[in-house]
Design an enzyme around this catalytic site. Structure first.
Site, PDB file in Angstrom:
ATOM      1  N   HIS A  11       0.828  -1.211   0.000  1.00 48.88           N
ATOM      2  CA  HIS A  11       0.000   0.000   0.000  1.00 48.88           C
ATOM      3  C   HIS A  11       0.861   1.259   0.000  1.00 48.88           C
ATOM      4  CE1 HIS A  11      -3.451   2.568   1.281  1.00 48.88           C
ATOM      5  NE2 HIS A  11      -2.461   3.259   1.829  1.00 48.88           N
ATOM      6  N   GLU A  12       1.781   1.331   0.947  1.00 46.05           N
ATOM      7  CA  GLU A  12       2.609   2.532   1.050  1.00 46.05           C
ATOM      8  C   GLU A  12       3.518   2.683  -0.168  1.00 46.05           C
ATOM      9  OE1 GLU A  12       1.947   4.769   3.086  1.00 46.05           O
ATOM     10  OE2 GLU A  12       0.636   3.617   4.402  1.00 46.05           O
ATOM     11  N   HIS A  68       1.831   4.614  -2.800  1.00 47.08           N
ATOM     12  CA  HIS A  68       1.985   6.066  -2.696  1.00 47.08           C
ATOM     13  C   HIS A  68       3.298   6.511  -3.340  1.00 47.08           C
ATOM     14  CE1 HIS A  68      -1.494   7.060  -0.318  1.00 47.08           C
ATOM     15  NE2 HIS A  68      -1.173   6.217   0.649  1.00 47.08           N
TER      16      HIS A  68
END
Length: 723
Positions: A510-511, A514
């Site tokens: 997920h990160e 980003h």
């Protein structure tokens, strides 16, 4: 915290308006020359130097320089702003909007270091400076947003005939700049402007205090165990807990720290119910202990001030103001989404508790399931229903191998190549931080750097997040990207790999999503990197889906001792259990999101935080076995800044987009690695950042709006209606 991308709240507005570049403008004054001279004495103000178009001097940062650098950076920035506001030439996009995009470079560099101290290396000394400077920074921001001459120039450009001649990105940047002023007090009379600015300063101090109180409770409460208290805990966790005790001068003990990364596995595996209850209570009581770090009164003050501020602007409640320029548009639309999913979520919790209680009864535990039992018995149900042992899965989830998997996905979708940067070539702020050079696989063109700070330590806030030290722009010459991922994994014992849970592996992906969003940017202006909160989590949530692709599973999930690939039957169990415990996960998140909206649509005079939380959750039918993911007194997303205030629902909004977009890949001939869908993904969902309206961007990718039914299918909830 999973799925959380936090910014420095006190200057978020100022930095979105007064973004930076390293190239001077013809409108810059002698103040710019003063900056260059002053930067020699203060590294925090200096332009980045060294390889890769310059990098932060993390090895030279000194806390003694911080306050002077902030003060000088704000002084220089205000001089730049004054030059723009008093320019005698008629306002144009070039001499007003572009000059605002160009201004503030020195201050932006200072905040790169500030955020490292705030999030990664906090100390009592830093927190003192932070508390002192928060209202000063807020006052600085207000001087910009309440500069009448500046706003008149921005407004003139926004309403000019020139606007129609600009590119679509330039038009959007102009609108965002105008909107930033209009929604933040620029149109108020002088008396109300002053009150508005005073409120912002008060809030800046309160937000900082709230955050520091949480960090204090995380640092002050550490449970040290003896060897006879470790029953049920996995070997890898025990070794890591021993390491955490070691660095706290408690050799021979085992430290359970007051963070999610330590609490969650302990509650999942510890067979000592009394200790589980103790760890649970300590974690969920952060900011609510009736001591000097208690946050209840701060919450009341924050809500009251926010409400007063938006009434000056003519809004009925804070959420109405906050959501006006988001995808949801109104709190009613946001709550409508919550209400569509909430009944299915709590109904699933009831089923999950029934399954857990049955196992507890068979084992003769003679208990009723309580919140500190949920993870423990859920793990037993997982083993019983799916023959899936989370600790067995963990043996195949090595942090290093997962990083390689993420690089593989980035190569397939974005054509990126990641090459380790030799230690010492690029300065870092902690020895645990490693750096990679990101290039285009085909051309070899340098894209940027990726910094990784993966491990928990004292002074580092809990959770996981991504940030940038420099964003891609072209309006003043190409600026390459400096991106960063930060986590709080418990480091493996000396000489052993760090093993993480499946949930943590999803967070890792997920990160990284980003970071890919930062690295793939193809925009001209700094303001195009500003986010729409109920959209910015979408891209990162979507990247989680590649963890379960065959290409990742077959090549990167290997046993940390034998090197053998994860067995196919275990993979099948993981996929079969993909919606397991979804009631718990959805309910703990949604209860926080709903409470956030309730806090910001209710008259603050009627709110007593502790009882309001309890009464509203009871009204909603909150299962007694589940607690909010972020209880009110530790809800840093909404009370330590305004980034997610009245907007925590945005994760769910983004999840609808995520589920719908994932189905586009699933339906494609090439699946999740389909070239044509992948190209649309990069072109419309990643590279444009906020240079295009999110709804328009999604329609260009999907050909239609997203449908909530995709999310319901993803979570294994019944689908009862159709768009």
């Amino acid at each position: 915290m999973k799925k959380a991308v936090l910014t420095l709240s006190a200057v978020a507005l100022a930095l979105s308006i007064v973004a930076c570049s390293d190239k001077p403008s013809e409108y810059e004054t002698a103040a710019s020359e003063a900056a260059a001279v002053h930067s020699v004495d203060n590294v925090l103000l200096a332009e980045f130097t060294g390889p890769y178009s310059g990098v932060p001097a993390f090895d030279k940062m000194s806390l003694a320089d911080l306050k002077p650098a902030l003060e000088k950076g704000m002084e220089l920035n205000l001089a730049e702003i004054d030059k723009i506001a008093t320019n005698p030439e008629p306002p144009t996009f070039a001499n007003t909007i572009v000059e605002m995009e160009r201004a503030g470079s020195a201050l932006r560099r200072v905040f790169t270091y500030y955020r490292i101290w705030s999030s990664n290396n906090s100390t009592p000394e830093f927190r003192k400076i932070q508390q002192e400077m928060a209202p000063v920074i807020s006052a600085f921001s207000s001087k910009i947003t309440q500069n009448k001459s500046l706003f008149e120039r921005v407004q003139a450009v926004y309403k000019s005939d020139e606007l129609t001649t600009l590119t679509s990105e330039e038009q959007r940047v102009t609108w965002m700049t105008y909107n930033g002023f209009a929604r933040n007090g620029a149109t108020l009379n002088d008396e109300d402007k002053k009150r508005y600015a005073d409120i912002n300063q008060e809030l800046a101090s309160l937000h900082t205090q709230f955050s520091n109180n949480i960090l204090a409770d995380e640092e002050n409460y550490v449970l040290y165990l003896n060897q006879d208290q470790l029953a049920g805990l996995p070997e890898s966790f025990i070794n890591a807990a021993a390491g955490m005790a070691d660095i706290r001068d408690n050799k021979g003990k085992y430290a359970i720290t007051n963070t999610r990364s330590s609490m969650d596995p302990f509650l999942t595996y510890s067979e000592d119910r009394a200790l589980r209850e103790k760890v649970w209570n300590t974690y969920y009581s952060r900011g609510d202990n009736g001591d000097e770090f208690d946050n209840n009164e701060l919450i009341k003050k924050i809500l009251t001030l926010r409400h007063e501020r938006i009434t000056l602007l003519g809004y009925d409640n804070y959420a109405q103001w906050r959501l006006e320029d988001r995808m949801a548009k109104t709190p009613e639309r946001a709550m409508d989404l919550m209400e569509k999913v909430w009944p299915a979520a709590i109904a699933r919790v009831k089923e999950e508790v029934t399954d857990m209680q049955a196992i507890a009864d068979i084992e003769g535990a003679n208990i009723s399931i309580e919140p500190w039992d949920y993870r423990f018995y859920a793990e037993k149900v997982r083993k019983d229903k799916y023959a899936l042992d989370s600790d067995e899965v963990k043996q195949y989830l090595q942090l290093g191998k997962l990083r390689e998997a993420m690089f593989f996905v980035a190569g397939e979708l974005f054509n990126f190549d990641f090459t380790p940067v030799a230690d010492g070539k690029v300065a870092v702020f902690n020895p645990d931080v490693k750096v990679w050079d990101v290039t285009d696989k085909t051309s070899g063109e340098h894209i940027g750097l990726w910094y990784l700070d993966p491990f928990a330590r004292q002074g580092k806030r809990s959770g996981a997040w991504a940030s940038t030290y420099r964003s891609y722009t072209t309006f003043d010459g190409k600026q390459t990207v400096l991106s960063s991922n930060n986590s709080n994994f418990v480091k493996g014992a000396e000489g052993e790999p760090t093993l993480i849970s499946w949930d943590d592996a999803e967070t890792y992906f997920h990160e990284f999503g980003h970071a890919l969003h930062f690295l793939s940017a193809d925009v001209a202006y700094p303001s195009s990197h500003s986010g729409v909160r109920d959209y910015t989590e979408f891209q990162s949530q979507l990247l989680e889906r590649w963890l379960l692709t065959d290409e990742v599973i077959n090549n990167y999930l290997v046993h940390y001792k034998t090197g053998e690939p994860i067995p196919q039957d275990l993979v099948t169990k993981i996929k079969n259990a993909s919606t397991f415990n979804e009631g718990f996960k959805t309910t703990e998140y949604m209860s926080s999101a709903i409470m956030d909206l309730l806090y910001h649509t209710t008259d603050p005079a009627e709110i007593e935080p502790d009882s309001f939380e309890r009464d509203e959750l009871t009204r909603l039918g909150m299962p007694k076995e589940v607690v909010m993911r972020h209880r009110t007194t530790q809800f840093g997303h909404i009370f330590s800044s305004e980034g997610y205030a009245a907007a925590y629902y945005g994760y769910m909004w983004a999840e609808v987009l995520t589920s719908d977009a994932a189905e586009a890949f699933a339906e494609a001939p090439g699946g999740f690695y389909d070239k044509e869908v992948g190209e649309r993904l990069v072109k419309y969902l990643f590279s444009v950042r906020n240079a295009m309206d999110p709804e328009e961007a999604y329609r260009k990718f999907r050909g239609r709006d997203a449908k909530v039914e995709a999310l319901m299918r993803d979570r294994g909830f019944p689908v009862t209606s159709s768009n």
